[in-house]
Design a protein around this motif. Structure first.
Motif, PDB file in Angstrom:
ATOM      1  N   LYS A  61       0.985  -1.776   0.317  1.00  6.09           N
ATOM      2  CA  LYS A  61      -0.037   0.049   0.608  1.00  6.09           C
ATOM      3  C   LYS A  61       1.358   0.862   0.163  1.00  6.09           C
ATOM      4  CE  LYS A  61      -3.697   1.755   2.661  1.00  6.09           C
ATOM      5  NZ  LYS A  61      -5.169   1.847   3.845  1.00  6.09           N
ATOM      6  N   ASP A  62       2.127   1.290   1.113  1.00  7.16           N
ATOM      7  CA  ASP A  62       3.298   1.940   0.390  1.00  7.16           C
ATOM      8  C   ASP A  62       4.114   2.313  -0.207  1.00  7.16           C
ATOM      9  OD1 ASP A  62       1.375   3.454   2.795  1.00  7.16           O
ATOM     10  OD2 ASP A  62       2.485   2.143   4.384  1.00  7.16           O
ATOM     11  N   PHE A  63       4.639   0.827  -0.598  1.00  2.00           N
ATOM     12  CA  PHE A  63       5.380   0.396  -1.124  1.00  2.00           C
ATOM     13  C   PHE A  63       4.852   1.196  -3.094  1.00  2.00           C
ATOM     14  CE2 PHE A  63       7.776  -1.842  -4.975  1.00  2.00           C
ATOM     15  CZ  PHE A  63       9.001  -1.585  -4.466  1.00  2.00           C
ATOM     16  N   ASN A  64       3.919   0.718  -3.276  1.00  2.00           N
ATOM     17  CA  ASN A  64       3.840   0.741  -5.008  1.00  2.00           C
ATOM     18  C   ASN A  64       4.038   2.151  -5.155  1.00  2.00           C
ATOM     19  OD1 ASN A  64       2.796  -1.752  -5.666  1.00  2.00           O
ATOM     20  ND2 ASN A  64       1.307  -2.004  -4.444  1.00  2.00           N
ATOM     21  N   PRO A  65       3.020   3.249  -4.579  1.00  2.00           N
ATOM     22  CA  PRO A  65       3.095   4.427  -5.136  1.00  2.00           C
ATOM     23  C   PRO A  65       4.726   5.103  -5.392  1.00  2.00           C
ATOM     24  CG  PRO A  65       1.137   4.495  -4.099  1.00  2.00           C
ATOM     25  CD  PRO A  65       2.449   3.262  -2.997  1.00  2.00           C
ATOM     26  N   TYR A  66       5.651   5.368  -4.058  1.00  2.00           N
ATOM     27  CA  TYR A  66       7.385   4.593  -3.992  1.00  2.00           C
ATOM     28  C   TYR A  66       7.631   4.149  -5.098  1.00  2.00           C
ATOM     29  CZ  TYR A  66      11.691   5.280  -2.585  1.00  2.00           C
ATOM     30  OH  TYR A  66      13.215   5.619  -2.783  1.00  2.00           O
ATOM     31  N   PHE A  67       7.521   3.425  -4.955  1.00  2.00           N
ATOM     32  CA  PHE A  67       7.997   1.961  -6.595  1.00  2.00           C
ATOM     33  C   PHE A  67       7.727   3.432  -7.680  1.00  2.00           C
ATOM     34  CE2 PHE A  67       7.923  -1.903  -9.879  1.00  2.00           C
ATOM     35  CZ  PHE A  67       8.873  -1.051  -9.983  1.00  2.00           C
ATOM     36  N   LYS A  68       6.533   3.014  -8.642  1.00  2.00           N
ATOM     37  CA  LYS A  68       5.672   4.326  -9.368  1.00  2.00           C
ATOM     38  C   LYS A  68       6.715   5.418  -9.532  1.00  2.00           C
ATOM     39  CE  LYS A  68       1.558   5.376 -11.983  1.00  2.00           C
ATOM     40  NZ  LYS A  68       2.524   6.482 -12.357  1.00  2.00           N
ATOM     41  N   GLU A  69       6.588   5.983  -8.704  1.00  2.00           N
ATOM     42  CA  GLU A  69       8.060   7.625  -8.540  1.00  2.00           C
ATOM     43  C   GLU A  69       9.529   7.148  -9.117  1.00  2.00           C
ATOM     44  OE1 GLU A  69       8.867  10.816  -5.316  1.00  2.00           O
ATOM     45  OE2 GLU A  69       7.524   9.788  -5.350  1.00  2.00           O
ATOM     46  N   GLN A  70       9.674   6.400  -8.548  1.00  2.00           N
ATOM     47  CA  GLN A  70      11.658   6.262  -8.815  1.00  2.00           C
ATOM     48  C   GLN A  70      10.830   5.576 -10.233  1.00  2.00           C
ATOM     49  OE1 GLN A  70      13.889   7.343  -6.636  1.00  2.00           O
ATOM     50  NE2 GLN A  70      12.025   8.007  -5.426  1.00  2.00           N
ATOM     51  N   LYS A  71      10.711   4.734 -10.578  1.00  2.00           N
ATOM     52  CA  LYS A  71      10.265   4.715 -11.735  1.00  2.00           C
ATOM     53  C   LYS A  71      10.158   5.410 -13.227  1.00  2.00           C
ATOM     54  CE  LYS A  71       8.468   0.584 -14.829  1.00  2.00           C
ATOM     55  NZ  LYS A  71       7.521  -0.804 -14.879  1.00  2.00           N
ATOM     56  N   ASP A  72       9.705   6.107 -12.813  1.00  2.00           N
ATOM     57  CA  ASP A  72       8.845   6.882 -13.277  1.00  2.00           C
ATOM     58  C   ASP A  72      10.485   8.221 -13.866  1.00  2.00           C
ATOM     59  OD1 ASP A  72       6.417   6.000 -14.189  1.00  2.00           O
ATOM     60  OD2 ASP A  72       5.378   7.602 -12.973  1.00  2.00           O
ATOM     61  N   SER A  73      10.921   8.135 -12.638  1.00  2.00           N
ATOM     62  CA  SER A  73      12.250   9.511 -12.286  1.00  2.00           C
ATOM     63  C   SER A  73      13.269   8.698 -13.182  1.00  2.00           C
ATOM     64  CB  SER A  73      12.348  10.109 -10.916  1.00  2.00           C
ATOM     65  OG  SER A  73      13.758  10.090 -10.950  1.00  2.00           O
ATOM     66  N   PHE A  74      12.826   6.958 -13.409  1.00  2.00           N
ATOM     67  CA  PHE A  74      14.214   6.923 -14.006  1.00  2.00           C
ATOM     68  C   PHE A  74      13.781   6.759 -15.354  1.00  2.00           C
ATOM     69  CE2 PHE A  74      16.200   2.871 -16.196  1.00  2.00           C
ATOM     70  CZ  PHE A  74      17.404   3.393 -15.799  1.00  2.00           C
ATOM     71  N   GLU A  75      13.068   6.501 -15.477  1.00  2.00           N
ATOM     72  CA  GLU A  75      12.161   6.644 -16.904  1.00  2.00           C
ATOM     73  C   GLU A  75      12.935   8.016 -17.542  1.00  2.00           C
ATOM     74  OE1 GLU A  75       8.667   5.389 -17.404  1.00  2.00           O
ATOM     75  OE2 GLU A  75       9.442   3.232 -17.404  1.00  2.00           O
ATOM     76  N   GLN A  76      12.124   9.314 -16.965  1.00  2.00           N
ATOM     77  CA  GLN A  76      12.305  10.940 -17.601  1.00  2.00           C
ATOM     78  C   GLN A  76      14.415  10.428 -17.605  1.00  2.00           C
ATOM     79  OE1 GLN A  76      10.163  13.828 -14.842  1.00  2.00           O
ATOM     80  NE2 GLN A  76      11.296  14.854 -16.234  1.00  2.00           N
ATOM     81  N   LEU A  77      14.868  10.144 -16.335  1.00  2.00           N
ATOM     82  CA  LEU A  77      16.212  10.835 -16.173  1.00  2.00           C
ATOM     83  C   LEU A  77      16.746  10.183 -17.786  1.00  2.00           C
ATOM     84  CD1 LEU A  77      19.146  12.181 -15.363  1.00  2.00           C
ATOM     85  CD2 LEU A  77      18.393   9.899 -13.613  1.00  2.00           C
ATOM     86  N   THR A  78      16.721   8.977 -18.118  1.00  2.00           N
ATOM     87  CA  THR A  78      16.724   7.806 -19.341  1.00  2.00           C
ATOM     88  C   THR A  78      16.463   8.870 -20.429  1.00  2.00           C
ATOM     89  OG1 THR A  78      16.515   5.580 -17.650  1.00  2.00           O
ATOM     90  CG2 THR A  78      16.706   5.813 -20.473  1.00  2.00           C
TER      91      THR A  78
END
Length: 326
Positions: free
Chosen positions: A226-243
């Protein structure tokens, strides 16, 4: 046979003796002021064979008068006289001593560097022969022959001591290893949740429910997700944007190199806990370094390292996500 000349001495006299003076004559040995005077009994059976001086534990000095004649004495055993430190051949006519004595000293090897022999030796000076006083350790003299004897009891004791030391060392190692094992077990015990702790956790996650480990595990995972998924999505989006930003900056010429950099970094991270050999790891690290070098025409080393760190963090999150979804 030679040993019988001491039969008349008391134990006290033997202990009191610190100096034995061998001289010419036929009298029986007598003690005077800690000096035991012993006579050679010329051509007599009294001094035939071996003479053992172990009877005198405090013997420190032996003197041979130069005119003493031990014609049939074979040996004098000094191996047990641990306090003996001096042997003196007294008088200047040592040629007489050599001609009339053929006995051998029985000693231990350690006594070679402990006992000093003092005597006069003949030396030619100018136009005449003169007698010169000399002192040497037994090992450095060539006047009285000696024979080394072994003290088997001491050697045996030394061997037993060495064996005991080795055994104690092995036991100490075993005890130390057992102590480390106990410490490790205590740590594991402290880190292992007790039934009461599981019950307490169950009361928090699933109140009013009996303890069921599988249900408790699934509930913990659900709450974590419940707490992990939003954080995981945020970090994934951040990495994809950086890439994406990094690829745009790299352009077509370096885009393939950037992809290879990320692919190599991923292989290194995923293979660290696997059975890949060091040779493969070395190849991957070499390939990663080559990619970084080529990309430094447009990126700083800090920018590249930041990208790799972000990728590593995302891979760890992906692994954690997979575990939580099991």
């Amino acid at each position: 046979m030679a040993q019988t000349i001491f039969n008349h001495l008391s134990n006290g006299q033997k202990t009191e003796t610190k100096h034995i003076n061998f001289q010419q004559g036929n009298n029986q040995p007598y003690l005077s002021d800690e000096v035991l005077n012993v006579y050679d009994y010329f051509n007599s059976e009294h001094l035939k064979g071996e003479l053992d001086l172990a009877l005198f534990p405090n013997l420190r000095k032996i003197t041979f008068q130069q005119n003493v004649r031990f014609n049939i004495l074979e040996s004098i055993d000094l191996s047990k006289n641990e306090k003996l430190s001096r042997i003196v051949i007294d008088g200047q006519n040592n040629d007489y001593f050599f001609e009339h004595n053929s006995f051998t000293l029985l000693i231990k090897e350690i006594q070679l560097s402990r006992i000093i022999l003092a005597c006069d030796i003949k030396d030619y000076r100018g136009t005449r022969w003169v007698w010169i006083k000399t002192t040497n350790y037994l090992k450095d003299q060539a006047i009285i022959p000696y024979f080394l004897v072994e003290d088997k009891k001491i050697e045996q004791l030394e061997a037993e001591v060495a064996s005991l030391k080795q055994s104690l060392a092995q036991k100490d190692q075993t005890i130390a290893q057992n102590d480390r094992t106990i410490v490790d077990l205590n740590k594991k015990i402290q880190q292992t949740p007790t039934l009461d702790q599981f019950q307490e956790l169950n009361n928090i996650a699933l109140p009013c429910s009996d303890l069921d480990f599988d249900k408790l595990k699934q509930e913990v995972k659900r709450l974590k997700l419940k707490d992990f998924n939003p954080y995981f999505k945020e970090q994934k989006d951040s990495f994809e944007q950086l890439t994406t930003t990094t690829k745009n900056k790299a352009g077509d010429s370096l885009g393939a190199i950037l992809d290879l950099l990320l692919q190599t970094n991923k292989q290194i991270i995923e293979s660290k806990n696997e059975s890949d050999n060091s040779f493969t790891q070395g190849q991957l690290l070499g390939q990663l370094l080559t990619c970084q070098t080529l990309l430094q025409t447009k990126f700083t080393s800090e920018e590249l390292q930041s990208l790799l760190n972000k990728q590593k963090e995302l891979l760890m999150l992906e692994k954690q996500s997979a575990i939580l979804k099991q």
